[in-house]
Design a protein around this motif. Structure first.
Motif, PDB file in Angstrom:
ATOM      1  N   LEU A 168       0.849  -1.188   0.000  1.00  0.00           N
ATOM      2  CA  LEU A 168       0.000   0.000   0.000  1.00  0.00           C
ATOM      3  C   LEU A 168       0.884   1.237   0.000  1.00  0.00           C
ATOM      4  O   LEU A 168       1.540   1.545   0.999  1.00  0.00           O
ATOM      5  CB  LEU A 168      -0.929   0.000   1.221  1.00  0.00           C
ATOM      6  N   TYR A 169       0.885   1.965  -1.110  1.00  0.00           N
ATOM      7  CA  TYR A 169       1.738   3.146  -1.227  1.00  0.00           C
ATOM      8  C   TYR A 169       1.056   4.402  -0.679  1.00  0.00           C
ATOM      9  O   TYR A 169       1.744   5.329  -0.255  1.00  0.00           O
ATOM     10  CB  TYR A 169       2.139   3.366  -2.687  1.00  0.00           C
ATOM     11  N   ILE A 170      -0.266   4.451  -0.718  1.00  0.00           N
ATOM     12  CA  ILE A 170      -0.991   5.629  -0.225  1.00  0.00           C
ATOM     13  C   ILE A 170      -1.609   5.339   1.141  1.00  0.00           C
ATOM     14  O   ILE A 170      -1.347   6.048   2.115  1.00  0.00           O
ATOM     15  CB  ILE A 170      -2.076   6.059  -1.224  1.00  0.00           C
ATOM     16  N   MET A 171      -2.405   4.281   1.225  1.00  0.00           N
ATOM     17  CA  MET A 171      -3.044   3.947   2.495  1.00  0.00           C
ATOM     18  C   MET A 171      -2.038   3.465   3.531  1.00  0.00           C
ATOM     19  O   MET A 171      -2.277   3.565   4.736  1.00  0.00           O
ATOM     20  CB  MET A 171      -4.098   2.858   2.278  1.00  0.00           C
ATOM     21  N   GLY A 172      -0.903   2.955   3.090  1.00  0.00           N
ATOM     22  CA  GLY A 172       0.090   2.451   4.025  1.00  0.00           C
ATOM     23  C   GLY A 172       1.144   3.461   4.412  1.00  0.00           C
ATOM     24  O   GLY A 172       2.134   3.104   5.056  1.00  0.00           O
ATOM     25  N   SER A 173       0.963   4.723   4.026  1.00  0.00           N
ATOM     26  CA  SER A 173       1.935   5.760   4.351  1.00  0.00           C
ATOM     27  C   SER A 173       1.196   7.040   4.700  1.00  0.00           C
ATOM     28  O   SER A 173      -0.042   7.095   4.688  1.00  0.00           O
ATOM     29  CB  SER A 173       2.885   6.000   3.175  1.00  0.00           C
ATOM     30  N   ALA A 174       1.974   8.074   4.983  1.00  0.00           N
ATOM     31  CA  ALA A 174       1.367   9.365   5.315  1.00  0.00           C
ATOM     32  C   ALA A 174       0.856  10.091   4.079  1.00  0.00           C
ATOM     33  O   ALA A 174       0.241  11.159   4.206  1.00  0.00           O
ATOM     34  CB  ALA A 174       2.384  10.238   6.042  1.00  0.00           C
ATOM     35  N   ALA A 175       1.082   9.546   2.890  1.00  0.00           N
ATOM     36  CA  ALA A 175       0.637  10.215   1.664  1.00  0.00           C
ATOM     37  C   ALA A 175      -0.879  10.394   1.642  1.00  0.00           C
ATOM     38  O   ALA A 175      -1.382  11.421   1.169  1.00  0.00           O
ATOM     39  CB  ALA A 175       1.082   9.416   0.441  1.00  0.00           C
TER      40      ALA A 175
END
Length: 554
Positions: free
Chosen positions: A419-426
């Motif tokens: 997860l690049y968005i849901m798994g980070s502050a992004a």
């Protein structure tokens, strides 16, 4: 022959890149609403029946009652304080004038966090009252429980009234005294002149302030939950997080969006025919000097919202923080990490939001078609969408982009799916950008409006490109507007709770979510330190507002 549709298509093809970016940002703001509508419609009929029978009757009635109570209380305190500090002279008036803005630095959930401990049956205030009355136990005397609708209305009203106070006070400061003098010469008493001249002129400013108060009330999640009030915002949160029912949360969010739309329509309707202009040279209202008992009463009325809305919760937070630090207990690494997360995410969101606001404001200034201007205005609608509603609508688009990015990275670089968005502050940064884009666009547009087009024309005539003209001419003149917008966005991002709670990745805490967790556990030590940091950050724009918006002759 060129048809209207082909002409519009030709104009669209001629859009510069900035207008295409502004249109994309507008669609990003509208995307959560469209996704919510699709989720709500696709939900099972049983979900709607359960919503209509078990959830909406309580949450909707509580929300309406809370909005009515907070609106009336904010109007009374804010409007009354604005007239008191404009029309009368009394001791400490200058301090009261800017001090009435201080509750803006205290988010609603921090207000509830502080007062739940201060007004606890074993807390300092009730203990002092019992000592004065000669009682020994809370069984003999105790104040009404703060966890009630009345308590929620009181606390939210004491925090949010400055929105009304600021807008109405600025209107009173620019109001011509000749209108009141004309009313007095026609036989009106001071009281009649107030109700027949002052109040009608204050209605547009009052409507603007109240709309902000009601939108902030709808956005609140922490204070309502701490005080045990089941609002629509709380229903969205519990339906999604506790019951893992995204369709049900979307259905509640759609109903809540209908309430928001109704509030905005009512605010516009209230000001639809109210246009006032001063055609003669204006001199401001001259305040009346109060003496004796009248001066004392005015001073007490002026200080009451300051003491209850800022001084008491601020004193509590300072006292609890000192206790924690003086007990030789080190501040936990988790709190330090939450502080770092808060500052870094807020700074990143501020930079992204300012850049997007620049593009949108610049494209709106040079737009040649009505469609481009409309799309630019749509990009400013995010502030009217409560954080829980925005977060609910962003979940599906985030998952789509995560799948797209993960698939591309897997094919191109062999990276396992993640997860690049849901798994980070992004995800939080993007939500903050959409939520606070209106602040950036509004501030930058007001700054651009003060720059005459002739300056840009002169720069272009000297051979500079549009981009170089912007850097050499517009950007230096826009620095004050950019700084003010950046400050407001940064502080609002630090205080944001509802969207952060729903979109943060695992093991990612900000100061607001840390405070929320501390209050849920019933601990106040490090929660007070986190709250104090947020309040100190919120004091900065309040001080700037007091210095720039409330200047008057004393």
């Amino acid at each position: 022959m060129v048809t209207p549709s082909s002409a519009a298509l030709t104009a669209t093809r001629r859009w510069p890149p900035s207008q295409w970016i502004a249109a994309a940002l507008a669609l990003c703001v509208l995307a959560p609403v469209l996704v919510l509508t699709a989720l709500a419609v696709s939900g099972e009929t049983g979900h709607w029946l359960n919503l209509l029978h078990n959830v909406l009757p309580v949450s909707l009635s509580n929300t309406v009652l809370l909005l009515l109570g907070v609106g009336v209380l904010s109007a009374l305190i804010g409007g009354g304080s604005a007239w008191l500090t404009t029309a009368y002279l009394f001791p400490t008036r200058r301090l009261v004038t800017w001090g009435l803005l201080l509750p803006l630095a205290v988010p609603t959930y921090i207000m509830a966090f502080a007062y739940l401990d201060v007004l606890h049956p074993l807390g300092p205030i009730q203990t002092l009252i019992r000592d004065l009355l000669g009682y020994d136990s809370p069984r003999q005397f105790r104040l009404p429980d703060l966890r009630s609708m009345a308590g929620a209305i009181l606390l939210l009203g004491l925090v949010l009234y400055p929105y009304v106070y600021l807008s109405v006070r600025v209107m009173f400061m620019t109001q011509a005294a000749s209108l009141l003098e004309a009313a007095r010469t026609l036989g009106c008493s001071r009281r009649e002149a107030f109700w027949r001249v002052v109040v009608p002129l204050a209605r547009p400013a009052m409507a603007v302030g109240l709309s902000l108060v009601l939108l902030e009330t709808l956005n609140d999640v922490g204070a309502s939950e701490f005080l045990g009030i089941q609002t629509m915002t709380i229903s969205i949160y519990t339906t999604w997080i506790t019951r893992s029912n995204l369709e049900g949360a979307a259905q509640i969010a759609i109903v809540m969006l209908a309430v928001v739309t109704l509030l905005i329509y009512m605010e516009r309707y209230a000001r639809r025919r109210q246009r006032y202009a001063i055609t003669q040279r204006m001199h401001p209202i001259q305040p009346v000097q109060l003496r004796g008992v009248a001066a004392l009463v005015a001073m007490l009325l002026g200080w009451f919202p300051i003491i209850t809305g800022f001084i008491i919760p601020f004193w509590f937070l300072v006292n609890e923080s000192i206790k924690r630090l003086s007990s030789l207990q080190a501040v936990s690494m988790e709190l330090l990490r939450a502080t770092y997360n808060t500052v870094s995410v807020s700074l990143l969101a501020t930079v992204v939001t300012i850049c997007c606001g620049l593009i949108i404001a610049w494209s709106a200034r040079h737009a040649r078609s009505g469609t481009a201007r409309l799309l630019a205005r749509c990009s400013s609608l995010g502030y009217a969408i409560p954080g829980t509603v925005l977060a609910t609508g962003l979940l599906i688009p985030y998952s789509w982009f995560d799948q797209l990015i993960s698939g591309a990275m897997n094919v191109l670089a062999g990276i396992p799916p993640q997860l690049y968005i849901m798994g980070s502050a992004a995800g939080i940064v993007l939500a903050y950008t959409l939520r606070f884009l209106a602040i950036s666009v509004g501030s930058i547009e007001s700054g651009l409006a003060r720059i005459p087009p002739s300056l840009e024309q002169a720069s272009r005539s000297l051979g500079h490109s549009a981009f170089r003209s912007f850097l050499r001419v517009h950007f230096p003149l826009l620095r004050p507007a950019l700084g003010a917008a950046a400050l407001l966005i940064f502080v609002d991002a630090m205080k944001e709770l509802s969207a952060t709670l729903l979109l943060r990745p695992l093991n990612f805490e900000t100061l607001s979510t840390w405070l929320y967790a501390e209050a849920a556990r019933g601990t106040y030590d490090e929660g007070a330190i986190a709250a104090l940091i947020i309040v100190f950050a919120g004091l900065i724009p309040v001080i700037l507002l007091a210095r720039t918006q409330l200047k008057a002759n004393y």
